[in-house]
Design a protein around this motif. Sequence first.
Motif, PDB file in Angstrom:
ATOM      1  N   PRO A  10      -2.835  -2.442  -3.955  1.00  0.00           N
ATOM      2  CA  PRO A  10      -3.132  -1.058  -3.604  1.00  0.00           C
ATOM      3  C   PRO A  10      -3.950  -0.401  -4.708  1.00  0.00           C
ATOM      4  CG  PRO A  10      -0.869  -1.268  -4.358  1.00  0.00           C
ATOM      5  CD  PRO A  10      -1.425  -2.663  -4.254  1.00  0.00           C
ATOM      6  N   THR A  62      -1.871   2.420  14.389  1.00  0.00           N
ATOM      7  CA  THR A  62      -1.203   1.241  13.848  1.00  0.00           C
ATOM      8  C   THR A  62      -1.534   0.005  14.672  1.00  0.00           C
ATOM      9  OG1 THR A  62       0.766   1.780  15.158  1.00  0.00           O
ATOM     10  CG2 THR A  62       0.679   2.602  12.900  1.00  0.00           C
ATOM     11  N   LEU A  69      -5.310   2.893   3.272  1.00  0.00           N
ATOM     12  CA  LEU A  69      -4.358   2.739   4.361  1.00  0.00           C
ATOM     13  C   LEU A  69      -4.467   1.379   5.043  1.00  0.00           C
ATOM     14  CD1 LEU A  69      -4.731   6.276   5.956  1.00  0.00           C
ATOM     15  CD2 LEU A  69      -2.650   5.369   4.895  1.00  0.00           C
ATOM     16  N   ALA A 102      -3.055  -2.346   2.728  1.00  0.00           N
ATOM     17  CA  ALA A 102      -1.606  -2.420   2.533  1.00  0.00           C
ATOM     18  C   ALA A 102      -0.849  -2.666   3.823  1.00  0.00           C
ATOM     19  CB  ALA A 102      -1.114  -1.127   1.875  1.00  0.00           C
ATOM     20  N   SER A 103      -1.534  -2.622   4.960  1.00  0.00           N
ATOM     21  CA  SER A 103      -0.862  -2.814   6.246  1.00  0.00           C
ATOM     22  C   SER A 103      -1.038  -4.219   6.805  1.00  0.00           C
ATOM     23  CB  SER A 103      -1.392  -1.799   7.265  1.00  0.00           C
ATOM     24  OG  SER A 103      -2.760  -2.055   7.583  1.00  0.00           O
ATOM     25  N   ASP A 144       0.666  13.231   4.258  1.00  0.00           N
ATOM     26  CA  ASP A 144       1.008  11.849   3.962  1.00  0.00           C
ATOM     27  C   ASP A 144       1.313  11.124   5.269  1.00  0.00           C
ATOM     28  OD1 ASP A 144       1.079  12.434   1.013  1.00  0.00           O
ATOM     29  OD2 ASP A 144       2.741  13.707   1.652  1.00  0.00           O
ATOM     30  N   GLN A 148       6.834   1.844   5.897  1.00  0.00           N
ATOM     31  CA  GLN A 148       5.933   2.212   4.811  1.00  0.00           C
ATOM     32  C   GLN A 148       5.682   3.712   4.780  1.00  0.00           C
ATOM     33  OE1 GLN A 148       2.865  -0.668   6.218  1.00  0.00           O
ATOM     34  NE2 GLN A 148       2.773  -1.359   4.094  1.00  0.00           N
ATOM     35  N   PHE A 159       2.866   6.275   2.865  1.00  0.00           N
ATOM     36  CA  PHE A 159       1.616   6.345   2.116  1.00  0.00           C
ATOM     37  C   PHE A 159       1.412   7.761   1.599  1.00  0.00           C
ATOM     38  CE2 PHE A 159       1.172   2.807   5.018  1.00  0.00           C
ATOM     39  CZ  PHE A 159       0.533   1.837   4.253  1.00  0.00           C
ATOM     40  N   HIS A 160       1.273   7.886   0.289  1.00  0.00           N
ATOM     41  CA  HIS A 160       1.090   9.189  -0.332  1.00  0.00           C
ATOM     42  C   HIS A 160      -0.392   9.538  -0.394  1.00  0.00           C
ATOM     43  CE1 HIS A 160       0.691  11.895  -3.942  1.00  0.00           C
ATOM     44  NE2 HIS A 160       1.554  12.557  -3.197  1.00  0.00           N
ATOM     45  N   GLU A 176       0.524   3.357  -1.191  1.00  0.00           N
ATOM     46  CA  GLU A 176       1.862   3.115  -0.655  1.00  0.00           C
ATOM     47  C   GLU A 176       2.896   3.305  -1.764  1.00  0.00           C
ATOM     48  OE1 GLU A 176       4.587  -0.296   1.553  1.00  0.00           O
ATOM     49  OE2 GLU A 176       2.580  -0.818   0.817  1.00  0.00           O
ATOM     50  N   GLY A 231       6.253   2.387  -1.644  1.00  0.00           N
ATOM     51  CA  GLY A 231       7.245   1.328  -1.791  1.00  0.00           C
ATOM     52  C   GLY A 231       8.643   1.889  -1.935  1.00  0.00           C
TER      53      GLY A 231
END
Length: 633
Positions: free
Chosen positions: A47, A377, A404, A407-408, A428, A456, A458-459, A468, A470
Motif C-alpha cells: 500500500p 467491488t 483502493l 489492496a483489493s 473513507d 477492509q 480504507f482511510h 488500508e 488493517g
Amino acid sequence: MSNTDQTPSKTRPLLAPLLLLLAACGVWTSACAPAERSRPDEPIEPPPKAVPVVPPAQRFLDVSAEVGLDFVHDNGMSGERYFVEPVGSGGAMVDLDDDGDLDLVLIQGRPLSPSSEAGSESEEVVRGSRIYRNDLEPDGHGRLRPKLIDITEQSGFRADGYGMGIATGDFDNDGRIDLYVTNFGPNQLWRNVSGDGRIALENVTADAGNGVDDARWSTSAAFTDFDGDGFLDLVVINYVDFRLETHRPCRSAGGRPDYCGPQSYDGEPDRLLWNRGDGTFVDITGIAGLLDEPSSGLGVTAADFDDDGRMDLYVANDLRRNFLWQNLGPGADGPPRFENVALERGAAVSMLGRAQASMGVVAGDLDSDGDEDLFMTHLSADTNTLYANDGRGFFIDRSTGSGLGPASLEATGFGVALVDIELDGRLDVVVANGAVKVIESLAKAGDPYPLKQPNQLFHNRGQGNFVELGAAAGEAFGRLEVSRGIAVGDVDNDGRLDLLLTNNHGPARLLLAAPFDNDGAWIGLRLLTAERGRDALGARVDIVLRNGTVLRRRVATDGGYLSAGDPRLAVGLGHDPEIAEVRVRWPGGGEEIFTNLAPGSYHNLVAGQGRSAASAPYDSTAEPTAGSTRSPE
C-alpha cells in the motif's frame, strides 16, 4: 470505450498472465476460474507509504452481543451448492417508529431443498427476516447505547421467502418509512403503519400494482424520485435466470465441487416502477428504455451524475458491462426516459477494457471536488474500481492511483459503504469481503464453509488517495467471515456513522464507531419534504464552512450491496467547523439556504422553510432560518 490515461499497477510476474486469462473467460466460470485464495502474509503490491494518521486502536467496536443482536443468517445450503446460496443477504438501518433512533432489519434465507429443510440447523435458525427495535439508553459514561429487542412477531412482519435485499423509503408520503424486500422468488412491499409507540407493518404487495411482486431473482433495489413529482419511484435489480431445476454442477480449479458463476445462466432485465401517487406503482421498464438490456445486476445507486437536476441510475453487473442510465426527463406521456451511456462516459468497463464482476456500488464525493464519483467491488485477482467523475458525468478509472485497487486484489468484495472515521470531512471506504469460490487453504484445513476473508477499511488521506488501515480498523476487520452487506447509520446518535454488517451463513454484527480525542466536529441533517415530512431522497446538500471548504453530500438510503442506510446526513466538519450556510437543492427543483445551524447536533431542514438561494449570496447579518434542531435524546 476504456480509459487509458493511467498505467496499470505493477504486479508479480505470475499475475499478469493470470489477468489475461481472466479477461478472456470470466472469473466465475467453472471452466477457467482459479480458486480464490486467502490473503498471503505479504500483499501483492504494498500500500502507499504514509505516516500513521490514526492511533493504534480500534476504529469500530463489535457490540452485537451486548446490545442484543442475535441474528444468524442461514443460506439453506444442503451440499448441492445451488448458485443462490453464497449471494445473500442484506440488512437495513431505519427509524421505523419515528422516535429519533435507528431500528434494524435483517434479511433471512430459508431451506432450498427437502434435505436442508429437515436439518437441525435450519430448524433452529430459519425464522424469516427480523426486525429489532432500538431503545437507546444511557451507558453511564455520558453517552447513549443501543438496546435491541426483536419485535418481529408483534410487528406483523412476515417476510419468510428466500430473502436477498432491502430498500427503504416512504412510498405513500405518510411520513413513515416503508420496506421493500427482494427475494429469490416473489418480492414484497411492506407499508409502515406504526403508531402509538409500536412498530407495525402490513404486506401491501398484492394491491401495489403489477410488477411489485417480481418473481425473478432480485437482488438490490432503490427508492428515489426520478421525475420530480414528489413521489418515490422504485428500481428493482435482477440477477440471472437461475432456478433450482436448472442447477448444474461446477467444480473449482482444484477439482472440488464448487459454486457456478453468472455466465452459466442468462441475464435478466431490471424493473422500473413508477409511483402513481395513490399508493400504487406501474411498470414502465419498457417505456423508460430499460427492457432491452438484460443485466446480471447485484448493486444499484441513484444519483445525479451529470448535475442536471435529474436522478440517474448506475447498475453494477456481474461479468457484464455496467449500466449508467442517464435520466432524459419525462416523456410526452409523463414517465421518465433513460439512456445507457456507460460506455461513452467511461463507466462500463475497467481501464483494461473488459467487464468486471461488479458486486456492490456506492456513489459519493471521494476526492472532495464536488461531484459524485463511483466505487464498486469485485472478485479476487481483480481490483475494486474507483471511477472519478470529471464534473460533467464522464468518468476516469483511478483505481490504481487511488490506492483502493491494489489492496483489493486478494479479496472478493461485496458490500461497500462511505463513512468519515475522523470527522475530517473526507469520505473513507469500508468493504465487506467473502469469497464465492472455494479457498483451497481453508478447505484443506477442514472449514465447512471455506469462503471466509477479512473485511477492509480504507482511510482517505485527501485528494482521493487511500491507505488500508488493517488491524487499526478493529477486531471485525481481522476476523475471517463470509461478509456481504453493509448498512450505514448513526445508531447511537453521536454523529459518527456506525455499521450493520451482514454475513452469509453467519451472524450479523453491529459495529459502533469509536470516539477519539483528535476527531473533528460534526453536524447532523435530516432533509424533509414540505408535505407530511418525507425524507427528501435525492436532495443535494452543500455545507459551506467559513474557511471556504464546501462539503457536498446526497440524501439517500441506497447504494452498497442488498442493504439500506440512514437517510440522515452525519457530516464531519474537521477542526475549523464554523458553518457559514447550508445550501439544499431539493428533488424536483428549487434551492434554499439555511443558516445558524450549530455543530454537534441533528437539525431537521424542511423544504420551503429556508431562504431562496436565488435571492442573494451568503449574508452573515441575515436572520436565522427555520431549521428545527433535534438533539440526541
